[in-house]
Design a protein around this motif. Structure first.
Motif, PDB file in Angstrom:
ATOM      1  N   ALA A  13       0.848  -1.198   0.000  1.00 48.40           N
ATOM      2  CA  ALA A  13       0.000   0.000   0.000  1.00 48.40           C
ATOM      3  C   ALA A  13       0.877   1.238   0.000  1.00 48.40           C
ATOM      4  O   ALA A  13       2.000   1.229   0.524  1.00 48.40           O
ATOM      5  N   ILE A  14       0.369   2.304  -0.569  1.00 45.91           N
ATOM      6  CA  ILE A  14       1.051   3.591  -0.497  1.00 45.91           C
ATOM      7  C   ILE A  14       0.362   4.452   0.557  1.00 45.91           C
ATOM      8  O   ILE A  14      -0.782   4.208   0.925  1.00 45.91           O
ATOM      9  N   CYS A  15       1.071   5.441   1.043  1.00 51.85           N
ATOM     10  CA  CYS A  15       0.492   6.394   1.999  1.00 51.85           C
ATOM     11  C   CYS A  15      -0.262   7.444   1.183  1.00 51.85           C
ATOM     12  O   CYS A  15       0.258   8.525   0.889  1.00 51.85           O
ATOM     13  N   GLU A  16      -1.491   7.090   0.821  1.00 46.39           N
ATOM     14  CA  GLU A  16      -2.225   7.872  -0.173  1.00 46.39           C
ATOM     15  C   GLU A  16      -2.535   9.293   0.272  1.00 46.39           C
ATOM     16  O   GLU A  16      -2.618  10.205  -0.554  1.00 46.39           O
ATOM     17  N   THR A  17      -2.696   9.518   1.575  1.00 44.90           N
ATOM     18  CA  THR A  17      -3.026  10.873   2.030  1.00 44.90           C
ATOM     19  C   THR A  17      -1.827  11.810   1.956  1.00 44.90           C
ATOM     20  O   THR A  17      -1.973  13.016   2.156  1.00 44.90           O
ATOM     21  N   GLU A  18      -0.651  11.259   1.666  1.00 46.15           N
ATOM     22  CA  GLU A  18       0.533  12.089   1.450  1.00 46.15           C
ATOM     23  C   GLU A  18       0.646  12.532  -0.001  1.00 46.15           C
ATOM     24  O   GLU A  18       1.536  13.315  -0.338  1.00 46.15           O
ATOM     25  N   CYS A  19      -0.243  12.034  -0.845  1.00 50.02           N
ATOM     26  CA  CYS A  19      -0.168  12.304  -2.281  1.00 50.02           C
ATOM     27  C   CYS A  19      -1.105  13.447  -2.671  1.00 50.02           C
ATOM     28  O   CYS A  19      -2.322  13.353  -2.483  1.00 50.02           O
ATOM     29  N   GLY A  20      -0.540  14.494  -3.222  1.00 50.07           N
ATOM     30  CA  GLY A  20      -1.353  15.622  -3.642  1.00 50.07           C
ATOM     31  C   GLY A  20      -2.340  15.276  -4.731  1.00 50.07           C
ATOM     32  O   GLY A  20      -3.383  15.912  -4.867  1.00 50.07           O
ATOM     33  N   SER A  21      -2.053  14.230  -5.504  1.00 49.48           N
ATOM     34  CA  SER A  21      -2.929  13.839  -6.613  1.00 49.48           C
ATOM     35  C   SER A  21      -4.045  12.896  -6.205  1.00 49.48           C
ATOM     36  O   SER A  21      -4.927  12.600  -7.024  1.00 49.48           O
ATOM     37  N   ALA A  22      -4.036  12.416  -4.983  1.00 48.54           N
ATOM     38  CA  ALA A  22      -5.034  11.431  -4.539  1.00 48.54           C
ATOM     39  C   ALA A  22      -6.427  12.054  -4.500  1.00 48.54           C
ATOM     40  O   ALA A  22      -6.651  13.060  -3.819  1.00 48.54           O
ATOM     41  N   LEU A  23      -7.367  11.458  -5.209  1.00 49.56           N
ATOM     42  CA  LEU A  23      -8.729  11.996  -5.263  1.00 49.56           C
ATOM     43  C   LEU A  23      -9.492  11.788  -3.955  1.00 49.56           C
ATOM     44  O   LEU A  23     -10.524  12.413  -3.730  1.00 49.56           O
TER      45      LEU A  23
END
Length: 240
Positions: free
Chosen positions: A6-16
């Motif tokens: 898994a990636i730390c999705e909330t760290e990604c500016g592009s995460a919808l």
């Protein structure tokens, strides 16, 4: 058992999903009554008790469209407001433990959030339907698992890929089983190293034979996808 990536999705500016996951709606607490009207509760009672509160129990059942197999009557599901008012007088509140942050002061909400763990919070993301989730994930730029989201399979916990990786000097891939057990959070720098391991791994699998390629080529592709996003977005990733 299996290991997932898994990636730390909330760290990604592009995460919808980022904004919705960052918007806290509720917090679960041990002492909900301390928060007054912000404390959520349910009101229900046994069917026979509810029916007995009315002179014409059959009519009560009909006008509220209560199913024959309903053994418990939830007051908030009743169609008739007058009937709800009658039953409220004989029904006690059963607190769920959840506190609605929108009904608390800002400082109280901040304190509740900071003192709670992730498992005791409800975000806006958790309130949307599965269909909405799938639709959003399918078009999200960080949905690395073929549009199915940002969590995917590494393989069984006895996968030989880490063993092969260790044999060929691929330290990040070799560390996966321990990383999953110890809760290691991998960084963008780790992702840069992992991307360098990918061509080595592919060559190693070819040397190990067709069976190794068949079993682990897909996992290698997924590792590359995760590492690429980690480098691009500057986010962490992990195995569990």
């Amino acid at each position: 058992m299996g290991i997932s990536i898994a990636i730390c999705e909330t760290e990604c500016g592009s995460a919808l999903c980022r904004e919705r996951k960052g918007r806290m709606l509720k917090v679960f607490v041990k002492n909900p009554t301390e928060y007054g009207d912000a404390a959520e509760y349910e009101m229900y009672l046994p069917r026979e008790t509810a029916v007995a509160a009315f002179d014409d129990g059959d009519d009560f059942i009909k006008r509220n469209r209560i199913r024959i197999d309903s053994g418990t009557i939830y007051l908030d599901r009743l169609k008739d407001p007058a009937d709800r008012a009658v039953l409220e007088r004989i029904t006690e509140r059963v607190y769920t433990g959840w506190v609605d942050l929108s009904r608390t002061k800002d400082d109280v909400a901040a304190a509740l959030i900071s003192s709670s763990g992730p498992e005791h919070r409800q975000t806006e993301w958790e309130t949307i339907t599965l269909e909405e989730t799938n639709e959003i994930c399918s078009r999200c730029p960080i949905s690395w698992d073929k549009g199915r989201g940002c969590i995917g399979s590494f393989g069984p916990d006895n996968s030989m890929l880490p063993v092969i990786a260790s044999k060929y000097g691929c330290g990040i891939t070799a560390s996966v089983p321990d990383g999953a057990v110890n809760g290691r959070m991998y960084t963008k720098d780790d992702a840069t190293v992992l991307l360098k391991e990918i061509p080595i791994l592919r060559g190693a699998l070819e040397k190990e034979g067709k069976l190794a390629v068949k079993r682990y080529a897909g996992t290698t592709d997924r590792l590359e996808a995760v590492a690429s996003i980690s480098v691009r977005e500057g986010c962490g990733f992990f195995f569990f």
